[in-house]
Design a protein around this motif. Sequence first.
Motif, mmCIF file in Angstrom:
data_model
loop_
_atom_site.group_PDB
_atom_site.id
_atom_site.type_symbol
_atom_site.label_atom_id
_atom_site.label_comp_id
_atom_site.label_asym_id
_atom_site.label_seq_id
_atom_site.Cartn_x
_atom_site.Cartn_y
_atom_site.Cartn_z
ATOM 1 N N ARG A 108 0.829 -1.206 0.000
ATOM 2 C CA ARG A 108 0.000 0.000 0.000
ATOM 3 C C ARG A 108 0.863 1.255 0.000
ATOM 4 O O ARG A 108 1.753 1.407 0.840
ATOM 5 N N ASN A 122 1.234 5.053 1.096
ATOM 6 C CA ASN A 122 0.656 5.650 2.306
ATOM 7 C C ASN A 122 1.022 7.123 2.486
ATOM 8 O O ASN A 122 0.824 7.678 3.561
ATOM 9 N N ALA A 155 -1.664 9.522 7.401
ATOM 10 C CA ALA A 155 -0.605 8.525 7.229
ATOM 11 C C ALA A 155 -0.482 7.604 8.438
ATOM 12 O O ALA A 155 -0.331 6.386 8.287
ATOM 13 N N ASN A 203 -3.948 5.447 8.933
ATOM 14 C CA ASN A 203 -4.092 4.259 8.092
ATOM 15 C C ASN A 203 -3.444 3.043 8.733
ATOM 16 O O ASN A 203 -4.009 1.937 8.733
ATOM 17 N N VAL A 204 -2.230 3.224 9.264
ATOM 18 C CA VAL A 204 -1.501 2.112 9.877
ATOM 19 C C VAL A 204 -2.162 1.710 11.192
ATOM 20 O O VAL A 204 -2.358 0.524 11.480
ATOM 21 N N HIS A 207 9.110 2.203 4.808
ATOM 22 C CA HIS A 207 7.845 1.478 4.931
ATOM 23 C C HIS A 207 7.618 1.009 6.360
ATOM 24 O O HIS A 207 8.539 0.946 7.188
ATOM 25 N N PHE A 228 3.055 -0.753 4.323
ATOM 26 C CA PHE A 228 2.685 0.634 4.039
ATOM 27 C C PHE A 228 3.943 1.388 3.597
ATOM 28 O O PHE A 228 4.850 1.612 4.407
ATOM 29 N N GLU A 257 -1.951 5.791 -2.377
ATOM 30 C CA GLU A 257 -2.630 6.694 -1.447
ATOM 31 C C GLU A 257 -3.307 7.839 -2.188
ATOM 32 O O GLU A 257 -4.372 8.300 -1.803
ATOM 33 N N HIS A 312 -7.595 6.895 -5.793
ATOM 34 C CA HIS A 312 -6.627 5.821 -5.613
ATOM 35 C C HIS A 312 -6.513 5.035 -6.911
ATOM 36 O O HIS A 312 -7.452 4.998 -7.721
ATOM 37 N N SER A 342 -7.213 -2.924 6.166
ATOM 38 C CA SER A 342 -6.752 -4.082 5.393
ATOM 39 C C SER A 342 -7.513 -5.354 5.738
ATOM 40 O O SER A 342 -7.549 -6.288 4.932
#
Length: 520
Positions: free
Chosen positions: A12, A14, A30, A33-34, A194, A216, A238, A494, A513
């Motif tokens: 992905r 990100n 950012a 998302n994680v 990442h 990511f 992203e 996206h 995810s």
Amino acid sequence: MPAQTGDAQLERGNGPEPSTLDAHRCQEVACGNVLRDLYEGLVTEDAQGRLIPGMARRWTVSADGRIWTFTLREDLRWSNGEPLDAAQVLASFRRAFAPATAAPFGELFDALDNAQAVQAGTLPPERLGVAAPDPRTVVFTLNRSASLPALLTLPIAFPVYLPAVNQYGAQHTQPGRLVSNGAYRLRAWTPQAHVLVEKNPRFHDAAAVAIERVRFHVTEDAAAELQRFAAGDLHITEVVPPQPLTALRRRFGAQLRLSPYLGAFWLGLNVTKPPLRNTDCATPVCADKTLALRRALSMALDRDKLTRYVTGLGETPAYGIVPPGIAGYTPAAATWAAMPQAQREAHARGLYRYAGYSRDHPLVIELRYNTSTPHRRLALAVAAMWRQTLGVQVRLRNEEWKVFVQNRKQRAITQVFRGGWIGDLPDARNFLAAFGSDGPLNWMGYDDADYRQRLARADAAHSQAARNAWLRAAEQRLLNHNAAIPLYFYTSKHLVSERVRGFQSNALDRHASRWLSLSP
């Protein structure tokens, strides 16, 4: 490396390097998302953005909307296998609102009883309106009605494993130390490259999680991100860089995903420093000239051209702070929004002269933005419009994300800066609340008693219609003061590989995810 057929790893894009993986300190997309992969709150969202049970399997609310009771699932566990109960959820909330944590989203929980006083340090954490009467029950007390379940999907409401925080401090977010409770656990974090997460076998719904690992990638350069997608290095981007829409559709077909997005892009003006606030201003005329300058800068920008030729991916021109699409709310707009562009520009030149500037005595100002191809293109276009229409001399300042965030928050060296807001929940107040306090999200330093009063009256309203009317009045007040320059309302954009299954558009553009899978 490129993702090969049969890989159980999702790649992905990100955006920028996450500023933190401390859930209580996250304030941007950012890290969010994680964190939504690593953690789960009491309430979460499905692939379509609908609220569903998270750690809590059910909840109830009192008739007056002030008391919310959440019942936890049985046998909840942290990623290290230890039990997770209501007492730990309570302790985590107290840590989130402790002054030392300095949680930037704390002010969004102003409806939570004593939250603001606890965060300010005037009351102890034990006075926070959260209780755990037994190991499987969490109770929240509010001082006004609010959409608490939606708020509980924010990272600040995620449980943090406090033994690791106590042992490692700020370093508890590192691989091997971060203990989470979501569908994934942290495997590796290579700065500026990442973040790698892997499936958490102790997650309560682990059997339904299809993808074993998610990486990511830091992708600050949108053009480079597109090329990595085209080369097969990424399954999801992203963003999509500004390019003609017809060419993108021709090249990528159904892999290009565009949809309405609850977000607004604006330029913030630091109204605490000259030249956008004259600190020696002691007369109404002086203050009026400062307001005239801010309005001139806003009116001089051609939003139709910006969205058509610079952003170009379905964004719509914005003349307000709150985007359309929020049920029951009619957004406010700048009083001059209906003027033809030529008339706006003529009026802007008159205001510019009234403020004391001219071609011979131009305004010299800095426009600051974080590293990003789309932001750079937009900043160049804005600078060109100001120069052509008014004669303003603009110095562009490009900063890495973490540096930019700090400078924007401190309000010390910024003048004009890239701003905006992505909705945390579908509520107009979410877009307006930051300007009503001197908190870390009020990047402009806007300070107006009438504005705060309108927010307070919205909070005290006894009907949704009255609440929305007061929120709209607050938005109009903010626009009339030109503390921000609205430019456009977002679309989510996206590139999504044909191998990805389960990716669904939603207004908040959140795509955990756990809802995705990869076909061979």
